[in-house]
Write an enzyme that holds these catalytic residues in place. Structure first.
Site, PDB file in Angstrom:
ATOM      1  N   ASP A 192      -6.719  -7.252  -6.024  1.00 16.95           N
ATOM      2  CA  ASP A 192      -6.257  -8.051  -4.872  1.00 16.95           C
ATOM      3  C   ASP A 192      -7.361  -9.036  -4.463  1.00 16.95           C
ATOM      4  OD1 ASP A 192      -4.831  -9.001  -2.700  1.00 16.95           O
ATOM      5  OD2 ASP A 192      -5.387  -7.332  -1.389  1.00 16.95           O
ATOM      6  N   ARG A 235       0.839  -1.201   0.000  1.00 19.83           N
ATOM      7  CA  ARG A 235       0.000   0.000   0.000  1.00 19.83           C
ATOM      8  C   ARG A 235       0.877   1.255   0.000  1.00 19.83           C
ATOM      9  NH1 ARG A 235      -2.949  -2.696   4.668  1.00 19.83           N
ATOM     10  NH2 ARG A 235      -4.616  -3.822   3.632  1.00 19.83           N
ATOM     11  N   SER A 239     -17.571  -6.992  -3.459  1.00 14.55           N
ATOM     12  CA  SER A 239     -18.916  -7.574  -3.549  1.00 14.55           C
ATOM     13  C   SER A 239     -19.632  -7.567  -2.197  1.00 14.55           C
ATOM     14  CB  SER A 239     -18.844  -9.002  -4.091  1.00 14.55           C
ATOM     15  OG  SER A 239     -18.000  -9.777  -3.273  1.00 14.55           O
ATOM     16  N   PHE A 244     -11.586  -5.327  -5.257  1.00 19.51           N
ATOM     17  CA  PHE A 244     -11.500  -6.215  -4.080  1.00 19.51           C
ATOM     18  C   PHE A 244     -10.938  -5.399  -2.899  1.00 19.51           C
ATOM     19  CE2 PHE A 244     -10.621  -8.799  -7.879  1.00 19.51           C
ATOM     20  CZ  PHE A 244     -11.634  -9.739  -7.819  1.00 19.51           C
ATOM     21  N   CYS A 283      -2.934 -14.289  -3.353  1.00 22.40           N
ATOM     22  CA  CYS A 283      -2.586 -14.705  -1.986  1.00 22.40           C
ATOM     23  C   CYS A 283      -2.829 -16.196  -1.783  1.00 22.40           C
ATOM     24  CB  CYS A 283      -3.362 -13.884  -0.955  1.00 22.40           C
ATOM     25  SG  CYS A 283      -5.137 -14.052  -1.104  1.00 22.40           S
TER      26      CYS A 283
HETATM   27  N1  SAH Z   1      -7.293  -5.494  -0.816  1.00 24.76           N
HETATM   28  C1  SAH Z   1      -7.899  -5.756   0.468  1.00 24.76           C
HETATM   29  C2  SAH Z   1      -8.031  -7.224   0.787  1.00 24.76           C
HETATM   30  C3  SAH Z   1      -8.851  -7.995  -0.230  1.00 24.76           C
HETATM   31  S1  SAH Z   1      -9.566  -9.463   0.399  1.00 24.76           S
HETATM   32  C4  SAH Z   1      -7.099  -5.008   1.551  1.00 24.76           C
HETATM   33  O1  SAH Z   1      -6.059  -4.424   1.226  1.00 24.76           O
HETATM   34  O2  SAH Z   1      -7.522  -5.015   2.696  1.00 24.76           O
HETATM   35  C5  SAH Z   1     -10.587  -9.959  -0.891  1.00 24.76           C
HETATM   36  C6  SAH Z   1     -11.913  -9.221  -0.998  1.00 24.76           C
HETATM   37  O3  SAH Z   1     -12.540  -9.654  -2.193  1.00 24.76           O
HETATM   38  C7  SAH Z   1     -12.923  -9.484   0.109  1.00 24.76           C
HETATM   39  O4  SAH Z   1     -13.240  -8.273   0.735  1.00 24.76           O
HETATM   40  C8  SAH Z   1     -14.146 -10.061  -0.607  1.00 24.76           C
HETATM   41  O5  SAH Z   1     -15.384  -9.562  -0.092  1.00 24.76           O
HETATM   42  C9  SAH Z   1     -13.952  -9.587  -2.010  1.00 24.76           C
HETATM   43  N2  SAH Z   1     -14.567 -10.402  -3.063  1.00 24.76           N
HETATM   44  C10 SAH Z   1     -14.649 -11.740  -3.145  1.00 24.76           C
HETATM   45  N3  SAH Z   1     -15.232 -12.118  -4.310  1.00 24.76           N
HETATM   46  C11 SAH Z   1     -15.524 -10.968  -4.985  1.00 24.76           C
HETATM   47  C12 SAH Z   1     -16.114 -10.691  -6.270  1.00 24.76           C
HETATM   48  N4  SAH Z   1     -16.519 -11.668  -7.076  1.00 24.76           N
HETATM   49  N5  SAH Z   1     -16.233  -9.417  -6.623  1.00 24.76           N
HETATM   50  C13 SAH Z   1     -15.805  -8.406  -5.824  1.00 24.76           C
HETATM   51  N6  SAH Z   1     -15.253  -8.627  -4.622  1.00 24.76           N
HETATM   52  C14 SAH Z   1     -15.111  -9.883  -4.196  1.00 24.76           C
END
Ligand code: SAH
Length: 404
Positions: free
Chosen positions: A308, A223, A262, A239, A348
């Site tokens: 992510d 970040r 989502s 995400f 990850c």
């Molecule tokens: N980048 C974030 C961590 C991401 S974790 C950080 O820095 O804190 C992954 C995320 O993807 C979760 O919040 C989950 O709700 C979301 N997610 C999972 N499937 C998804 C989809 N199909 N579309 C959008 N978001 C999704």
């Protein structure tokens, strides 16, 4: 009779290389009728001491705690936690006293204190958020030992933390709910302030309802790198979870930041977090929407995109599908990102290797036909250390790409 695991002849080899897992296939027989979660001694076929660890049901049968014949008692936990804390201090992530009145990046009270095998504590994760430690067990042995660990932790972090929240309902569903579920092992909700600081940026930690321990601590340095690329850019944080990358982009001078996830709960917290740091700032908008739908309908205004996603492959069998998922996702970004754009893309999934991931992203780039340079190859930060004898502990992979 003491609880003892005897290995088959010749199966002590991986222990000679200090690998902390003993697979069930290596075991000849077990004496003393241990229950899952008990501490056992592990001996070679000819009766030589090899290790001591937690026994469990499954293909990993013993998680090694020590290769020396020591008692696993409060003193043991204290010593391991003490070293883990010393390591975090040397890394420089423990900076609770810096000036918090400004958006100064010197303040940091959020870090991973224990990263499983990386800290010689297979099955245990502890994240610290300001004055609360969130503890998560990934093995029954750690679950059984949780109170003793919490006592030792209170001693090591005396004066540093007030609360220890135990959160294992998602990692050990059956055991945790049988024993009363998540809850405070020290302190209470009344004493736990849910606002923590990472590199001077404030955010709410959702311990109670959130994923993992409440925040993705492992992206801190990535970040910070993103912040340096944000000046004047139009940013899509896909995400976003609780918005970590978004508020760094804003501090970095982004022209606009759109956060997408989502989960509507995650989006609500993202909005609250942006508000905490940049009240009434019109540059930010957040959308609760599926990633693929958003990527399909969005235009081509973004010149900094973060992808992510959650772990696409949790098991080896799912690897093929996961790689296809990464390819499709990245292909969308390559298709839409502005010329001169920068893409931060991550995986990850532990079972996806660096090479697997690179190939998936490479294929996506080739499909778009764009000229792409790799600027940075990212991984997890130093407070998520990898035990050199346990390479499986390296799980976070990221690429920063310049797209002409
Ligand atoms: N980048 C974030 C961590 C991401 S974790 C950080 O820095 O804190 C992954 C995320 O993807 C979760 O919040 C989950 O709700 C979301 N997610 C999972 N499937 C998804 C989809 N199909 N579309 C959008 N978001 C999704």
């Amino acid at each position: 009779m003491s609880k003892t695991v005897y290995l088959k002849k010749g199966k002590e080899e991986s222990l000679g290389r200090f690998h902390p897992w003993i697979f069930s296939g290596a075991i000849n027989h077990i004496d003393g009728r241990p229950e899952e979660g008990d501490v056992v001694r592990v001996l070679s076929a000819d009766g030589r001491f090899l290790a001591v660890g937690h026994i469990q049901i499954g293909s990993i049968a013993v998680r090694v705690l020590s290769f020396q014949d020591v008692a696993i008692d409060r003193g043991f936990w204290y010593d391991r936690l003490r070293v883990a804390y010393d390591v975090r201090k040397s890394i420089g992530v423990v900076r609770p006293d810096a000036d918090s009145t400004e958006h100064s990046s010197s303040l940091n009270n959020t870090y991973r204190l224990v990263h499983g095998e990386g800290d010689g504590l297979s099955g245990l994760v502890i994240d610290v958020y300001n004055r609360t430690a969130v503890m998560q067990a990934h093995s029954v042995g750690m679950h059984v030992s949780r109170k003793e660990i919490a006592d030792a932790l209170s001693e090591v972090l005396d004066g540093v933390i007030d609360n220890i929240y135990y959160k294992s309902e998602t990692t050990l569903a059956y055991k945790a709910s049988e024993d009363g579920g998540n809850g405070f092992l020290k302190g209470s909700l009344a004493t736990a302030d849910d606002i923590a600081v990472e590199n001077g940026l404030r955010f709410h930690v959702d311990w109670l309802g959130g994923q993992k321990t409440g925040f993705f601590v492992d992206q801190r340095e990535n970040r910070a790198l993103l912040e340096r690329y944000s000046q004047g850019r139009k940013v899509l944080n896909m995400f976003c979870y609780t918005g970590g990358f978004s508020f760094y982009a804003m501090r970095g001078g982004a022209e606009l930041v759109h956060s997408v996830d989502s989960s509507s709960r995650a989006i609500d917290i993202t909005r609250a977090n942006v508000e905490l740091n940049f009240p009434d700032d019109p540059r930010h908008e957040a959308f609760a929407e599926d990633a693929f739908k958003y990527l399909d309908r969005m235009g081509d205004q973004y010149d900094l995109i973060i992808l992510d996603p959650p772990a696409f492959a949790k098991h080896k069998d799912a690897l093929r599908n996961a790689l296809m998922g990464y390819r499709k996702l990245n292909a969308k970004a390559f298709e839409k990102i502005r010329p001169g754009g920068v893409l931060f893309t991550f995986s990850c999934s532990q079972v996806v290797t660096k090479d697997n991931f690179r190939t998936a992203v490479f294929t996506a780039a080739a499909m778009s036909g764009r000229r792409v340079r790799i600027l940075h190859q990212l991984t997890q930060p130093a407070d998520h250390p990898v035990n050199i004898y346990h390479p499986e502990g390296e799980y976070l992979k990221g690429l920063v790409l310049y797209v002409e």
